[in-house]
Design a protein around this motif. Structure first.
Motif, PDB file in Angstrom:
ATOM      1  N   ALA A 196     -14.663   8.393   9.497  1.00  9.98           N
ATOM      2  CA  ALA A 196     -15.291   8.547   8.175  1.00  9.98           C
ATOM      3  C   ALA A 196     -14.588   9.747   7.558  1.00  9.98           C
ATOM      4  N   ARG A 197     -14.042   9.562   6.340  1.00  6.86           N
ATOM      5  CA  ARG A 197     -13.149  10.595   5.806  1.00  6.86           C
ATOM      6  C   ARG A 197     -13.381  10.842   4.319  1.00  6.86           C
ATOM      7  N   ALA A 198     -13.247  12.105   3.933  1.00  2.43           N
ATOM      8  CA  ALA A 198     -13.305  12.486   2.513  1.00  2.43           C
ATOM      9  C   ALA A 198     -11.892  12.793   2.033  1.00  2.43           C
ATOM     10  N   TRP A 199     -11.546  12.279   0.838  1.00  2.00           N
ATOM     11  CA  TRP A 199     -10.218  12.484   0.256  1.00  2.00           C
ATOM     12  C   TRP A 199     -10.360  13.256  -1.049  1.00  2.00           C
ATOM     13  N   ALA A 208      -5.810   6.082  -4.644  1.00  6.85           N
ATOM     14  CA  ALA A 208      -5.214   5.334  -3.523  1.00  6.85           C
ATOM     15  C   ALA A 208      -3.937   6.012  -3.049  1.00  6.85           C
ATOM     16  N   GLY A 209      -3.190   6.589  -3.994  1.00  6.42           N
ATOM     17  CA  GLY A 209      -1.930   7.254  -3.668  1.00  6.42           C
ATOM     18  C   GLY A 209      -2.106   8.495  -2.814  1.00  6.42           C
ATOM     19  N   VAL A 210      -3.328   9.058  -2.796  1.00  8.59           N
ATOM     20  CA  VAL A 210      -3.600  10.225  -1.955  1.00  8.59           C
ATOM     21  C   VAL A 210      -3.547   9.825  -0.476  1.00  8.59           C
ATOM     22  N   ILE A 211      -3.953   8.589  -0.180  1.00  5.97           N
ATOM     23  CA  ILE A 211      -3.883   8.083   1.200  1.00  5.97           C
ATOM     24  C   ILE A 211      -2.421   7.812   1.568  1.00  5.97           C
ATOM     25  N   GLN A 267      -0.644   3.303  -3.963  1.00  4.02           N
ATOM     26  CA  GLN A 267      -0.618   3.442  -5.421  1.00  4.02           C
ATOM     27  C   GLN A 267       0.361   2.446  -6.041  1.00  4.02           C
ATOM     28  N   LYS A 268       1.546   2.348  -5.445  1.00  2.47           N
ATOM     29  CA  LYS A 268       2.576   1.438  -5.986  1.00  2.47           C
ATOM     30  C   LYS A 268       2.118  -0.014  -5.964  1.00  2.47           C
TER      31      LYS A 268
END
Length: 357
Positions: A284-287, A299-302, A307-308
């Motif tokens: 379980a993760r916070a971004w 999404a690009g942070v992951i 992102q693309k």
């Protein structure tokens, strides 16, 4: 993305003790100026009780909170902008951070010498701000001749030149740039120190933590910025206790949460950040994202591929998911939405991204 906050202050104000508590590291907390010569970087999790709830729902093996990097930077002194003490190294290290956290000494302790011989919070803030402003003025003085040449050839550089000259006037009046009203995006290329957001931590005695009159007086020094009050020694003790013992100690001095939790929270708010959540059997993760970021940016942070190749985001609010008890139930109740590339993320969104690479 990781948020980086530089911890600065005059020598012997408690920066390293605070940093030790933040990271549970044993940095040399010596009682003399310049004990901290190289910047010590510690990555700290931002407290988020939602993650434990998510981990329970998804039977997650581990919890990964959003991260804040704290950089303990050598003590600044008068003349740092001219290279005094460890001035040049100090200025180079602080340029790389997202925000500046000033640790201001309020506590009195005859065994810990104050670099100026007396405890004076207003004077300490003025010393730090003055040194940062003088460093910025030096940067601006070097940049103006170049910008004037560029402005004669490229029209879009005229606005940059004008903003730089406006910044020079503000700094010349003894003020910092953050919150001054000028468009800082125009001069971001200059990397000016006083354009960064400021956090102010007042390091007080344990007995002073509950002193309402003192809090009011210190808060007025830094308004409209938020003042954070903590006792670095108490924070160090708290970091070595388990949760139940830490809560007992906090309650005994009339506090609800550790000062460090307040610092992490205020840091997020000051920088306009928020978190979204992901959960599954592994974690379980916070971004960390900026307020106003769209789903593809989040999404690009992951991973940049997310992102693309972004297609859709499956989104449910944390509150709706908890109320339903599971994703299956949340879907059955119509609480799970499919959002496209224009969706603006909300704090606490629980998300699964669909993408094509």
């Amino acid at each position: 993305m990781s948020l980086s906050i530089g911890i600065v202050g005059l020598p012997n104000v408690g920066k390293s003790t605070l940093f030790n508590a933040l990271t549970k590291n044993n940095v040399l907390a010596a009682n003399y100026p310049f004990a901290t010569i190289e910047p010590n970087v510690g990555v700290v999790g931002v407290p988020d009780p939602r993650l434990a709830v998510l981990a329970n729902i998804f039977s997650s093996e581990k919890i990964l909170p959003a991260a804040v990097s704290f950089v303990d930077i050598a003590g600044i002194v008068k003349g740092a902008s001219e290279g005094a003490g460890l001035g040049n190294k100090f200025l180079a290290n602080i340029r790389e951070t997202d925000a500046i956290c000033q640790v201001i000494r309020v506590f009195s302790d005859g065994d810990v010498v104050h670099v100026d011989g007396k405890v004076d919070p207003a004077s300490d803030i003025e010393t730090i701000n003055t040194e940062l402003a003088l460093a910025d003025l030096q940067t601006i003085e070097k940049a103006i001749p170049r910008l004037e040449k560029e402005a004669r050839i490229q029209k879009d550089r005229v606005a940059v030149l004008e903003a730089t000259k406006a910044a020079e006037k503000i700094l010349g009046d003894g003020k910092v740039l953050h919150g001054s009203g000028i468009d800082l995006s125009l001069i971001s290329e200059l990397g000016l120190l006083t354009a960064k957001p400021f956090l102010y931590v007042f390091n007080v005695d344990a007995a002073e933590l509950a002193d309402g009159e003192l809090r009011k007086k210190m808060s007025a020094l830094v308004a409209p910025a938020e003042a954070i009050f903590l006792d670095a020694k108490t924070e160090m003790e708290l970091s070595e206790l388990d949760d139940a013992e830490a809560l007992e100690l906090l309650q005994s001095i009339g506090l609800d949460e550790p000062g460090l939790s307040t610092l992490a929270r205020v840091g997020f708010v000051t920088l306009g950040l928020q978190t979204y959540l992901t959960a599954g059997p592994k974690e379980a993760r916070a971004w960390t994202i900026h307020k106003g970021d769209t789903a593809p940016v989040a999404a690009g942070v992951i991973h940049t591929d997310f992102q693309k190749g972004f297609i859709k985001a499956e989104v449910v609010s944390f509150e709706d998911l908890v109320a339903a008890g599971s994703m299956v139930e949340a879907k059955a109740k119509g609480k799970v939405r499919m959002e496209g590339k224009d969706y603006i993320m909300s704090d606490g969104d629980v998300v699964e991204f669909r993408f094509n690479v």
